[in-house]
Enzyme design. Structure first.
Site, short mmCIF file in Angstrom:
data_model
loop_
_atom_site.label_atom_id
_atom_site.label_comp_id
_atom_site.label_asym_id
_atom_site.label_seq_id
_atom_site.Cartn_x
_atom_site.Cartn_y
_atom_site.Cartn_z
N ASP A 161 3.99 -24.06 41.54
CA ASP A 161 4.82 -24.48 40.39
C ASP A 161 4.16 -24.23 39.04
O ASP A 161 4.85 -24.22 38.01
CB ASP A 161 5.15 -25.98 40.50
CG ASP A 161 5.87 -26.33 41.78
OD1 ASP A 161 6.46 -25.42 42.39
OD2 ASP A 161 5.84 -27.51 42.18
N GLY A 168 -1.79 -29.78 43.98
CA GLY A 168 -1.05 -29.89 42.72
C GLY A 168 -1.10 -31.29 42.13
O GLY A 168 -2.06 -32.05 42.35
N ASN A 192 26.94 -3.03 35.91
CA ASN A 192 27.93 -3.46 36.91
C ASN A 192 27.50 -4.68 37.71
O ASN A 192 28.17 -5.11 38.62
CB ASN A 192 28.28 -2.29 37.84
CG ASN A 192 27.04 -1.71 38.47
OD1 ASN A 192 25.95 -2.28 38.32
ND2 ASN A 192 27.17 -0.60 39.18
O1 F6P Z 1 5.30 -28.21 44.79
C1 F6P Z 1 5.54 -27.04 45.47
C2 F6P Z 1 6.94 -27.01 45.99
O2 F6P Z 1 7.13 -25.81 46.72
C3 F6P Z 1 8.04 -27.19 44.95
O3 F6P Z 1 8.32 -26.01 44.25
C4 F6P Z 1 9.19 -27.67 45.81
O4 F6P Z 1 10.08 -28.44 45.05
C5 F6P Z 1 8.50 -28.52 46.83
O5 F6P Z 1 7.16 -28.08 46.90
C6 F6P Z 1 9.11 -28.49 48.21
O6 F6P Z 1 8.38 -29.35 49.01
P1 F6P Z 1 8.57 -29.50 50.58
O7 F6P Z 1 8.05 -28.26 51.23
O8 F6P Z 1 7.76 -30.70 50.93
O9 F6P Z 1 10.03 -29.66 50.81
#
Ligand code: F6P
Length: 324
Positions: free
Chosen positions: A130, A104, A217
């Site tokens: 993400d 990413g 509900n």
């Molecule tokens: O970037 C992917 C992600 O899963 C985010 O959605 C999340 O905030 C983060 O990584 C969590 O990272 P880690 O697994 O390092 O806590």
């Protein structure tokens, strides 16, 4: 002349479909006459020299597997010039000519710095649940995670309806609301709370009340993760200000990152993996491969990592309209 050798790594948070991308890069590279050197544990593994020659057999049977067989890490050392210099030593020692980095935002930022420091041919492949990368319609992993969230919310809906409760379901996404807003539509939620937009609790309560008046509900509100304003925060506020609601919270957590990739993610990963090898053949430098409006594109790293607001007011309005 020696065959070109391509280094390959996954870095940052894992995403379903990373293995399909590893397979595609490896096999496309080998069928083009290149050697492939797999690097374990992302940039940290490059610094430490955790490198192994890959053959086509090395990637057999992995297309359906979640996670990454190369392992992954978030590497602070690689943010420093000293760390990157160590990585470069290993890169040269292993005889690598180009580097494919699957991951990413942080991964592409690292690739940009490495390419800038040493003039290396770096190619990025966008893979993160993400979906927060610029210049590509979708990132590898996003579709699978969306489906996972949808399946979970379908289940939560059963218990919410039975107990006539309001559920705040927290999903991942870091600073991007893409997972929250899309899963809200896919699961028929009553509202989505995304980090890009401010959410008024009274308005939220109005949606919920309106649903209840219309003899619904239960309600589901999907909330993007946030250190201060996650599902807990909104649930507490609604509980306090609207004590008539029976409120519960469900934080989905890391299960969202696991699981076998969807067909869509496997196909995207296969296309982008082989496209990354094409980019190397063409002598492209410092770009991410992507698919934009259905067409393969090269996106400069600097553009790919630009923070952008992918949240969509039309989508958020649609959540409200369709939950009426
Ligand atoms: O970037 C992917 C992600 O899963 C985010 O959605 C999340 O905030 C983060 O990584 C969590 O990272 P880690 O697994 O390092 O806590």
């Amino acid at each position: 002349m020696k065959n070109k050798t391509i280094g390959l790594l996954t870095s940052g948070g894992d995403a379903p479909g990373m293995n399909a991308a590893i397979r595609a890069v490896t096999r496309a590279a080998i069928s083009s006459g290149y050697n492939v050197k797999a690097i374990y544990h992302g940039y940290q593994g490059l610094i430490n020299g955790e490198i192994e020659e890959f053959t086509t057999e090395s990637v057999s049977g992995i297309i359906a597997r979640g996670g990454t067989i190369l392992k992954t890490a978030r590497c602070d050392d690689f943010r420093t010039e000293k760390g990157r210099a160590k990585a470069y030593e290993q890169f040269k020692k292993a005889g690598m000519d180009a580097l494919v980095c699957i991951g990413g935002n942080g991964t592409l930022t690292g690739a940009l710095a490495f390419a800038d420091d040493f003039g290396i041919q770096c190619i990025g492949i966008p893979a993160t649940i993400d979906n927060d990368i610029n210049g590509t319609d979708e990132t590898i992993g996003y579709d699978t995670t969306l489906n996972t969230i949808m399946e979970c919310v379908d289940k939560i809906r059963d218990t919410a309806a039975s107990h006539e409760r309001i559920f705040f379901v927290e999903v991942m996404g870091r600073d991007a609301g893409w997972l929250a807003q899309s899963s809200a539509i896919a699961s028929g939620a009553e509202a989505a709370i995304v980090p890009e937009k401010t959410t008024n609790v009274d308005q939220l309560a109005q949606y919920i009340e309106k649903g209840i008046r219309k003899s619904k509900n239960s309600s589901i509100v999907i909330v993007s993760e946030s250190p201060e304003c996650g599902a807990m925060h909104y649930a507490e506020r609604v509980k306090k200000e609207y004590p008539q609601f029976d409120v519960r919270v469900s934080i989905l957590g890391h299960m969202q990152r696991g699981g076998s990739p969807s067909a869509r993610d496997r196909i995207l990963a296969s296309v982008l993996g082989s496209f990354a090898v094409e980019a190397i053949k063409e002598g492209q430098h410092n770009i991410m491969v992507g698919i934009l409006n259905g067409t393969p594109v090269y996106v400069p790293f600097a553009k790919a990592i630009q923070v952008q607001d992918k949240s969509d007011q039309t989508f958020l309005n649609l959540v409200a309209t369709l939950s009426n």
